[in-house]
Structures are given as C-alpha cells and as structure tokens.
Design a protein around this motif. Structure first.
Motif, PDB file in Angstrom:
ATOM      1  N   GLU A 190       0.856  -1.186   0.000  1.00  0.00           N
ATOM      2  CA  GLU A 190       0.000   0.000   0.000  1.00  0.00           C
ATOM      3  C   GLU A 190       0.891   1.234   0.000  1.00  0.00           C
ATOM      4  O   GLU A 190       1.909   1.274   0.703  1.00  0.00           O
ATOM      5  CB  GLU A 190      -0.915   0.010   1.218  1.00  0.00           C
ATOM      6  CG  GLU A 190      -1.837   1.218   1.260  1.00  0.00           C
ATOM      7  CD  GLU A 190      -2.751   1.216   2.470  1.00  0.00           C
ATOM      8  OE1 GLU A 190      -3.977   1.070   2.278  1.00  0.00           O
ATOM      9  OE2 GLU A 190      -2.256   1.357   3.607  1.00  0.00           O
ATOM     10  N   ARG A 197       0.691   5.310   0.605  1.00  0.00           N
ATOM     11  CA  ARG A 197      -0.074   6.454   1.101  1.00  0.00           C
ATOM     12  C   ARG A 197       0.776   7.702   0.933  1.00  0.00           C
ATOM     13  O   ARG A 197       1.874   7.802   1.507  1.00  0.00           O
ATOM     14  CB  ARG A 197      -0.442   6.270   2.565  1.00  0.00           C
ATOM     15  CG  ARG A 197      -1.405   5.125   2.837  1.00  0.00           C
ATOM     16  CD  ARG A 197      -2.798   5.639   3.027  1.00  0.00           C
ATOM     17  NE  ARG A 197      -3.711   4.598   3.474  1.00  0.00           N
ATOM     18  CZ  ARG A 197      -4.920   4.836   3.977  1.00  0.00           C
ATOM     19  NH1 ARG A 197      -5.327   6.091   4.109  1.00  0.00           N
ATOM     20  NH2 ARG A 197      -5.712   3.858   4.334  1.00  0.00           N
ATOM     21  N   ARG A 223       0.878  12.091   0.774  1.00  0.00           N
ATOM     22  CA  ARG A 223       0.258  13.405   0.991  1.00  0.00           C
ATOM     23  C   ARG A 223       1.158  14.456   0.363  1.00  0.00           C
ATOM     24  O   ARG A 223       2.361  14.486   0.649  1.00  0.00           O
ATOM     25  CB  ARG A 223       0.046  13.697   2.463  1.00  0.00           C
ATOM     26  CG  ARG A 223      -0.383  15.148   2.754  1.00  0.00           C
ATOM     27  CD  ARG A 223      -0.899  15.324   4.162  1.00  0.00           C
ATOM     28  NE  ARG A 223      -2.165  14.621   4.328  1.00  0.00           N
ATOM     29  CZ  ARG A 223      -2.806  14.505   5.491  1.00  0.00           C
ATOM     30  NH1 ARG A 223      -2.286  15.019   6.586  1.00  0.00           N
ATOM     31  NH2 ARG A 223      -3.956  13.857   5.553  1.00  0.00           N
ATOM     32  N   ASP A 271      -4.406  14.030  -0.609  1.00  0.00           N
ATOM     33  CA  ASP A 271      -3.980  12.680  -0.262  1.00  0.00           C
ATOM     34  C   ASP A 271      -4.206  11.734  -1.433  1.00  0.00           C
ATOM     35  O   ASP A 271      -5.222  11.812  -2.136  1.00  0.00           O
ATOM     36  CB  ASP A 271      -4.758  12.160   0.946  1.00  0.00           C
ATOM     37  CG  ASP A 271      -4.419  12.915   2.224  1.00  0.00           C
ATOM     38  OD1 ASP A 271      -3.275  13.403   2.335  1.00  0.00           O
ATOM     39  OD2 ASP A 271      -5.291  13.021   3.101  1.00  0.00           O
ATOM     40  N   ARG A 278      -3.898   7.422  -2.450  1.00  0.00           N
ATOM     41  CA  ARG A 278      -3.767   6.069  -1.916  1.00  0.00           C
ATOM     42  C   ARG A 278      -3.719   5.099  -3.093  1.00  0.00           C
ATOM     43  O   ARG A 278      -4.556   5.179  -4.004  1.00  0.00           O
ATOM     44  CB  ARG A 278      -4.951   5.733  -0.999  1.00  0.00           C
ATOM     45  CG  ARG A 278      -4.902   4.320  -0.423  1.00  0.00           C
ATOM     46  CD  ARG A 278      -6.143   4.013   0.380  1.00  0.00           C
ATOM     47  NE  ARG A 278      -6.181   2.634   0.792  1.00  0.00           N
ATOM     48  CZ  ARG A 278      -7.259   2.017   1.280  1.00  0.00           C
ATOM     49  NH1 ARG A 278      -8.392   2.699   1.423  1.00  0.00           N
ATOM     50  NH2 ARG A 278      -7.207   0.751   1.630  1.00  0.00           N
TER      51      ARG A 278
END
Length: 348
Positions: A180, A182, A184, A340, A342
């Motif tokens: 994963e 992530r 920002r 953000d 993902r």
C-alpha cells in the motif's frame, strides 16, 4: 500470519527460525558500481513471493519488483542511475529514469517539456530524481501479524517559487503479496502552487506476453497518439516489434468503476506466469483513489528493448503544463493545503 498455505502464530514462527530475515523483512543497501554508485535501495521481501526494491535516492520510488523470483516490472537500460546525473532540461529525464515498478511524475509538472512565466519544466518533473529525507523503516508485530513500512519526505522547492512536500509511506504485512502506498502532497509555501501528479507503474516481461489480458475499469476512452492504434488494443499485448510506436490512451473513470471504498482497479492477467515452481495463472491488480486520481493514463510501448506497459493513475494528462492550462488548468493548492493519494498493488 498466513505463510506457506497455513496460519501460524508469532511464537510458532519464531520457534522455527533464527531471525525473521530468514522469511522476509526490510533491509537497506547501497549500490557501488558505475552510474548506480551511491544509490540507496531498501529491499522488501514479503515471504509470500513479492519482493521490492524501494529507492530513497529516487523519490522513494519502486525499482525492481519480483513475484516468486520472477520480475513483473520493466527495468530501463539506465539502471538505478544516481540522481546527481539527472538532466532536468527537455527530455533529459529519459537518460536516468530507472523504469522499475513505479516512477513518480510531478510534483509541479507532468508530461512533455513545458514553459511558463515561472520557468521551464523538463519531461515528467523532478520527483523521480529527488532524494528523500527523514527516511525510516519499521518492522512491528501486531498480534500474530508482522507489519513492515518504509517512509520518508520528498520536497520540491525553489527560492521565489513553489514549495511542495510529498510525505510517502509504503507498507504491508509478511505473508501478504500486497503493498500500500499512502502519499500526501502539501503546499508548505505562502503562495498558491500548481500541482500535477502521475504514478508511472511499469509492467514488463514475462508478466506481459502474447497471452496477457489487461482488464481496465469502466471509463470514457481516448487515443492520444501513436500508430497504428485502436481502442481494441488497450486490453491485449503482443510480441516485441522494433518498429513499434508508443501510444497513450486516456481512461476517464466512470462512476461505476469506483468501488464502495473509493478505489478504482485495473488488472493484468497472465495465464501462465513462470513462477519458480512452474507456470501458474497469475493476476496483478493496481488500485488507486479515484477521487484524487480520476484519470488512468495507459502508455503502451511494445517495442524491442522498450517493451513495457505503463498503467498510470493521474490527476492530469501528459501534454505538459501549458496544455493542461488550456484544458482548464492544473490543480492549484492554496498555502497550507494538501491532497492525499492512496494506491495498492496486489499479486496472486
């Protein structure tokens, strides 16, 4: 933890090994030869077959990715060239881009070289050639699951110019062929900043061959360039052709393409992937946050040597900043504003 076809407790696993690195885990390496000398890598082994090389020297992007000892990513002839060799002008990016599973394009510019009142922008921006800082790795038991993570910060700044900060975390679990991402991106300056972002995932042989099927999300589709090219060729692959031309397709996601979790998905299906134990049906799924990455750019290059499929979730097209402004403008982050992203990669 699920490993080798059964569930194990932490203590059952620990009783059978001298250290967790026997199964998998995370470690830091530094390359020493040629154009790669000084490039740092972080090796991740999931213990279930997926192995990744994450490059802090190059924006915490992912270089070689392997599944059961066989590559799924396309590697460029440049190798993991050190970012000090980067030529930012024009198309110089092509001389040092690593290929690999992921090259981040951005943060202020994506696509063709461009110029505006703030200056000139080379192909695909600087993110892939910017070393990360505050880099860390972590392995942590939570109950009977061992979680791993790699994290850091990439900043693109200029005096009197924009100041963009990417905070990235890549994570997963041992025994699970999933990673994963992530991200920002924050405008930490005091003026509005234009922000373009594209995740350049590169897949290659032997995941790709004439039997491969490419399953794309529901979308409005458009061919940008290349020839001969039709929308029908989006879903298939072919043998290397030295005369092949690259083609770019735009897939603007439809509402029905987005799951309840807000994620869209594309899949690459290989019916006879050559794993170490013998050929087996294999699927690699790429998922991404459709609200912040509403466009899937598909780069199709079935050439000889340059034999690669790019699946590229993005918030923009790839004609460059000038063209994006003519289309209605880039995403502009106000001072202190962030966005953000993902993404997930799953292999089975």
């Amino acid at each position: 933890m699920r490993l080798h076809g059964r569930q194990w407790t932490r203590r059952e696993i620990e009783a059978r090994i001298g250290g967790i690195a026997q199964i998998g885990g995370v470690r830091r390496l530094t390359l020493t030869e040629g154009r790669e000398a000084g490039t740092e890598l972080i090796e991740v082994r999931t213990g279930a077959g997926l192995a990744l090389e994450i490059a802090p020297s190059k924006g915490l992007d992912i270089s070689l990715a392997q599944l059961w000892g066989t590559p799924i990513s396309w590697q460029s002839p440049n190798g993991n060239a050190h970012p000090a060799l980067y030529e930012p002008e024009g198309t110089g990016w092509l001389r040092t881009a690593s290929g690999g599973l992921l090259m981040t394009c951005g943060l202020a510019h994506v696509g063709s070289p461009s110029r505006d009142e703030s200056g000139s922008y080379g192909l695909h921006g600087r993110a892939h050639h910017t070393p990360a800082r505050s880099v860390g790795i972590r392995e942590e038991w939570i109950g009977d699951e061992l979680h791993w993570s790699v994290f850091g910060v990439v900043e693109e700044t200029a005096i009197f110019g924009s100041k963009l900060r990417l905070t990235r975390k890549l994570s997963g679990r041992l025994g699970d062929n999933r990673v994963e991402i992530r991200d920002r991106v924050e405008n930490f300056g005091f003026r509005p900043a234009e922000h373009m972002m594209l995740y350049h995932f590169n897949f290659g042989f032997p995941l790709l061959d004439e039997r491969t099927e490419i399953r794309l999300p529901e979308a409005d589709r458009e061919v940008r360039a290349g020839g001969p090219a039709t929308l029908d060729s989006c879903a298939s692959w072919e043998a290397p052709n030295p005369d092949a031309a690259e083609t770019v397709y735009y897939h603007s996601l439809k509402r029905e393409a987005v799951g309840a979790d807000g994620m869209a998905e594309a899949r690459i299906v290989q019916p006879e992937f050559p794993a170490a134990a013998g050929p087996r049906p294999t699927e690699v799924a790429l998922r991404w946050s459709a609200d912040t990455l509403p466009l899937l750019v598909q780069w199709r290059m079935p050439g000889a040597g340059e034999h690669v499929l790019g699946l590229e979730p993005a918030n923009c097209r790839v004609e460059g900043r000038e063209a994006e402004r003519r289309r209605g403008g880039t995403l502009v982050l106000a001072p202190g504003q962030s966005v953000d992203y993902r993404l997930e990669l799953n292999a089975d």
